[in-house]
Design an enzyme around this catalytic site. Structure first.
Site, mmCIF file in Angstrom:
data_model
loop_
_atom_site.group_PDB
_atom_site.id
_atom_site.type_symbol
_atom_site.label_atom_id
_atom_site.label_comp_id
_atom_site.label_asym_id
_atom_site.label_seq_id
_atom_site.Cartn_x
_atom_site.Cartn_y
_atom_site.Cartn_z
ATOM 1 C CE1 TYR A 52 8.972 10.009 1.639
ATOM 2 C CE2 TYR A 52 9.643 9.377 4.143
ATOM 3 C CZ TYR A 52 9.808 9.690 2.926
ATOM 4 O OH TYR A 52 11.151 9.224 2.374
ATOM 5 C CB CYS A 104 -6.347 11.312 -1.314
ATOM 6 S SG CYS A 104 -5.715 12.838 -1.411
ATOM 7 C CB SER A 119 -0.763 0.104 1.191
ATOM 8 O OG SER A 119 -0.110 0.307 2.166
ATOM 9 C CG ASN A 168 0.399 6.963 7.352
ATOM 10 O OD1 ASN A 168 1.129 6.921 8.196
ATOM 11 N ND2 ASN A 168 0.153 8.424 6.959
ATOM 12 N N GLY A 209 11.177 8.274 7.520
ATOM 13 C CA GLY A 209 10.348 9.183 8.330
ATOM 14 C C GLY A 209 8.959 8.869 8.267
ATOM 15 C CG HIS A 232 -5.150 15.951 -4.193
ATOM 16 N ND1 HIS A 232 -6.191 15.189 -4.097
ATOM 17 C CD2 HIS A 232 -5.276 17.173 -4.370
ATOM 18 C CE1 HIS A 232 -7.325 16.031 -4.222
ATOM 19 N NE2 HIS A 232 -6.738 17.296 -4.203
ATOM 20 C CD GLU A 239 8.822 -0.028 7.143
ATOM 21 O OE1 GLU A 239 8.647 0.171 5.994
ATOM 22 O OE2 GLU A 239 8.323 0.537 8.163
#
Length: 193
Positions: free
Chosen positions: A178, A145, A9, A12, A173, A185, A88
């Site tokens: 981010y 978004c 993804s 977040n 970060g 957007h 990760e």
């Protein structure tokens, strides 16, 4: 039957939360998950997988020199391993993804990888590229978004909140650096629309 999964993804979307929930589910059934996270990302502590909602667990570390197959085989010789969970996973190398296919095929251990699909330029990370190519199952975890559309891109921002178009692919970060946005957007913030 063991398989290689890639849960991907934008930022977040709850990747680490989903991983930790999977680990809990295995443990609740008396099974032994083996967790790994990238050594490069130590924002929440060394050898920790943490989610923004407060869940965390200890994990083995990997870097681009780690032989994941050998590491898992060594642990398997000493204790039971029912699944491998990797956070990760965008930071994996091509060789490490190949080794994960061997964990599945030779050791018959399911491998669940969680990571970003693309970087702030919209380009694939090496680990993500080969997971997309070689995984048995692909699962997109979605986030939104600020406009409510599906966020599929990540914008890197400078300290003033301006979108950055160039730089190193990997700069660790979180929300301070981010933001996940939709394609429209993304283009707008970079002045491409």
């Amino acid at each position: 039957m063991a398989q290689l999964y890639f849960y991907y993804s934008a930022m977040n979307a709850g990747k680490s939360t989903t991983l930790l929930q999977s680990a809990f589910n295995y443990q609740e059934r008396g099974m032994q998950p083996l967790l790994f996270t990238a050594a490069i990302d130590n924002r929440y502590g060394v050898g920790k997988i943490s989610s923004r909602i407060g869940l965390e667990a200890d994990a083995h570390l990997y870097d681009n020199q780690t032989s994941l197959f050998e590491h898992v085989a060594t642990i398997l010789a000493q204790e039971k391993v029912d699944c491998l969970l990797i956070d990760e996973s965008q930071f994996l190398t091509k060789q490490q993804v190949l080794e994960l296919t061997d964990v599945v095929d030779k050791l018959r251990i399911p491998v669940l990888c969680y990571g970003l699909r693309t970087d702030f330029r919209g380009e694939l990370f090496e680990g993500s590229q080969y997971l997309l190519a070689w995984a048995d199952k692909l699962v997109e975890l979605k986030t939104v978004c600020h406009c409510g559309r599906k966020a599929s891109r990540v914008i890197r921002q400078d300290s003033e909140g301006n979108a950055i178009a160039d730089g190193d692919q990997v700069v660790i970060g979180g929300n301070e650096r981010y933001v996940s946005v939709c394609r429209r957007h993304y283009k707008q913030m970079l002045g491409l629309l």
